[in-house]
Design an enzyme around this catalytic site. Structure first.
Site, PDB file in Angstrom:
ATOM      1  CB  ILE A  23      -0.996  -0.123   1.319  1.00 38.01           C
ATOM      2  CG1 ILE A  23      -1.844  -1.107   1.109  1.00 38.01           C
ATOM      3  CG2 ILE A  23      -1.886   1.325   1.398  1.00 38.01           C
ATOM      4  CD1 ILE A  23      -2.758  -1.154   2.294  1.00 38.01           C
ATOM      5  CG  ASP A 248     -39.299  27.227 -11.591  1.00 40.73           C
ATOM      6  OD1 ASP A 248     -39.048  26.646 -10.949  1.00 40.73           O
ATOM      7  OD2 ASP A 248     -39.651  27.493 -12.955  1.00 40.73           O
ATOM      8  CE  LYS A 270     -44.060  32.959 -12.877  1.00 42.66           C
ATOM      9  NZ  LYS A 270     -43.047  32.935 -13.148  1.00 42.66           N
ATOM     10  N   GLY A 301     -38.794  24.182 -13.669  1.00 42.41           N
ATOM     11  CA  GLY A 301     -39.137  22.998 -13.491  1.00 42.41           C
ATOM     12  C   GLY A 301     -39.838  22.238 -14.735  1.00 42.41           C
ATOM     13  N   GLY A 302     -39.923  20.898 -14.779  1.00 42.95           N
ATOM     14  CA  GLY A 302     -40.605  20.261 -15.942  1.00 42.95           C
ATOM     15  C   GLY A 302     -40.115  20.645 -17.442  1.00 42.95           C
ATOM     16  CG  MET A 383     -49.722  24.598 -12.084  1.00 39.67           C
ATOM     17  SD  MET A 383     -49.384  25.989 -13.297  1.00 39.67           S
ATOM     18  CE  MET A 383     -49.985  25.280 -14.584  1.00 39.67           C
ATOM     19  CB  ALA A 412     -43.844  13.400  -9.400  1.00 38.28           C
TER      20      ALA A 412
END
Length: 460
Positions: A23, A248, A270, A301-302, A383, A412
């Site tokens: 080692i 966001d 928002k 997002g998404g 939403m 999700a």
């Protein structure tokens, strides 16, 4: 973060290695490659280590370890089979404020050795903070296969150009953009292929025409539903190149952390009836930042074009002739259904799917309910949590059966995902009892009946 990754310059620096087994020999090989002035202290030494020291100018002291061996050292490594000696080396080194590593004893270390992908001068280090060296080695093997050997040549080529490029492009923002285009474009490809003469010709052409670097660019990037693993390669690459990130509330923290550490982060999230930054101001901010020469990621997002208002944002960019790219993301409807075990279409249950916003621009649910009555169509409401009682009532009033299955998918794709099932007749009462929080997606249709049979994510 338990450890701060750094790169140490060890050339001609005095380093002590206590121990001389297999080692210790591996550690010595790394230390000598880095150019350190290595001293090995051990009663006996392996033939390989003896040859390494002879070829690189290192020193072997054939003796047991003594505290005086620490004097004047910049770095210390203990790699003996004796745990007591290793602990002694660690304690004494720390008392002298000398960084120390004890092999296979993270609790005794003030620094650790990462797994290394070596494309000198390009070095990639992977660490599990001492918790799982095997996992770090597995990741190293994967990266080793992904990075061509010629990347070292490309890094060396770029290093030789730094002064020239800085003189030609004094401003930091345009200069960074130049480097990204050069390394990721035709010049970089020519260097990787070993054709540096052609690379130099293309480089000269780029440096003669730097006017296009004065204007920035905007990237509308879909961050997906939350799980970082669901982002596209292009989304991750552009996020890491951005000077400014506008994000966001639906963007998960691990995704935001993928941005460059020196990038500015601006929250423009928002909520229903609570717009931290009005949409018109967001649109104008994208224009203003780009005109300053910034590369701007609008992280959503998404998917930017599925109830993400991406179309409104690029309209203003196009009007000002600002370059932009749109990177699609996995929209929440697809992701929530997949992670909940609910196929949106199924030959026996649904032959079409419709994505619907649960509230309109004025906050209402003024939809044409008469068009939502096909039993062979799945409805996915974004939403719609606040308006769920209205949705369930109106679908029944206009002909959908009261026992039509309904699923709510909360958070999700994340570890805290929750799936709540019911029917159009019962779901409003279930929501009152279960109190799900946004973001929550609503799926209506016979395919929801497959949830128990096909679900696999989390506990149900």
């Amino acid at each position: 973060m338990q450890y701060l990754p750094v790169c140490l310059k060890l050339r001609n620096t005095p380093v002590l290695l206590v121990g001389a087994g297999s080692i210790a020999t591996r550690k010595a090989r790394l230390l000598l490659r880095a150019g350190s002035d290595l001293t090995v202290v051990a009663p006996e030494i392996t033939d390989e280590l003896k040859q390494l020291l002879a070829s690189h100018g290192g020193t072997w002291q054939p003796q047991v370890y003594r505290e005086t061996d620490l004097h004047g050292r910049y770095l210390v490594i203990a790699a003996t089979p004796d745990a007591a000696i290793n602990a002694q080396v660690s304690a004494q080194a720390q008392s002298l404020n000398i960084p120390v590593n004890v092999v296979d004893a993270p609790e005794l270390c003030t620094f650790i050795f990462p797994s290394i992908v070596d494309r000198d001068p390009l070095i990639v280090a992977i660490s599990s903070s001492g918790t799982s060296p095997v996992l770090a080695r597995q990741l190293r093997h994967r990266l080793d296969a992904m990075l061509p050997a010629a990347y070292g040549r490309l890094a060396e080529y770029a290093g030789g150009l730094r002064s020239r490029v800085k003189r030609a492009i004094p401003e930091e923002g345009p200069r960074r953009l130049f480097w990204e285009r050069m390394l990721g474009g035709a010049v970089g490809e020519q260097v990787l292929a070993g054709r540096e003469a052609r690379a130099n010709e293309l480089l000269d052409e780029m440096l003669e025409d730097t006017e296009g670097l004065s204007c920035g660019e905007v990237y509308l990037v879909g961050a997906g539903p939350g799980d970082p693993d669901l982002m596209t390669f292009k989304a991750a690459r552009l996020l890491q190149s951005a000077d400014v990130v506008l994000y966001d509330r639906l963007v998960a923290r691990p995704i935001l952390e993928m941005a460059r550490r020196d990038a500015d982060r601006i929250y423009v999230g928002k909520r229903r009836d609570d717009h931290a930054v009005p949409q018109g101001e967001i649109n104008q901010l994208l224009v203003d930042l780009a005109l300053e020469g910034k590369r701007v990621v609008r992280l959503k997002g998404g998917d930017p074009f599925v109830f993400g208002r991406g179309g409104e944002e690029i309209e203003l960019l196009a009007r000002h002739r600002i370059p932009f790219q749109v990177v699609p993301g996995i929209t929440a409807g697809n992701a929530a259904a997949c992670y909940a075990g609910i196929p949106l279409t199924h030959r026996d249950h649904a032959q079409s799917v419709r994505f619907v916003t649960g509230h309109l621009k004025d906050g209402s649910t003024n939809l044409d309910w008469s068009t939502f009555q096909s039993e062979s169509e799945t409805l996915v409401f974004y939403m719609g949590l606040i308006g769920l009682p209205v949705i369930c009532k109106q679908l029944q009033v206009h002909g959908r059966r009261a026992d039509t299955p309904v699923a709510l998918v909360e958070r999700a794709t994340l570890s805290e995902q929750r799936v709540i099932t019911g029917t159009l007749a019962t779901m409003a009462d279930i929501v009152t009892r279960e109190q799900p929080k946004a973001p929550t997606l609503i799926i209506v249709g016979n395919v929801v009946s497959l949830h128990e049979q096909l679900s696999w994510f989390g506990e149900h």
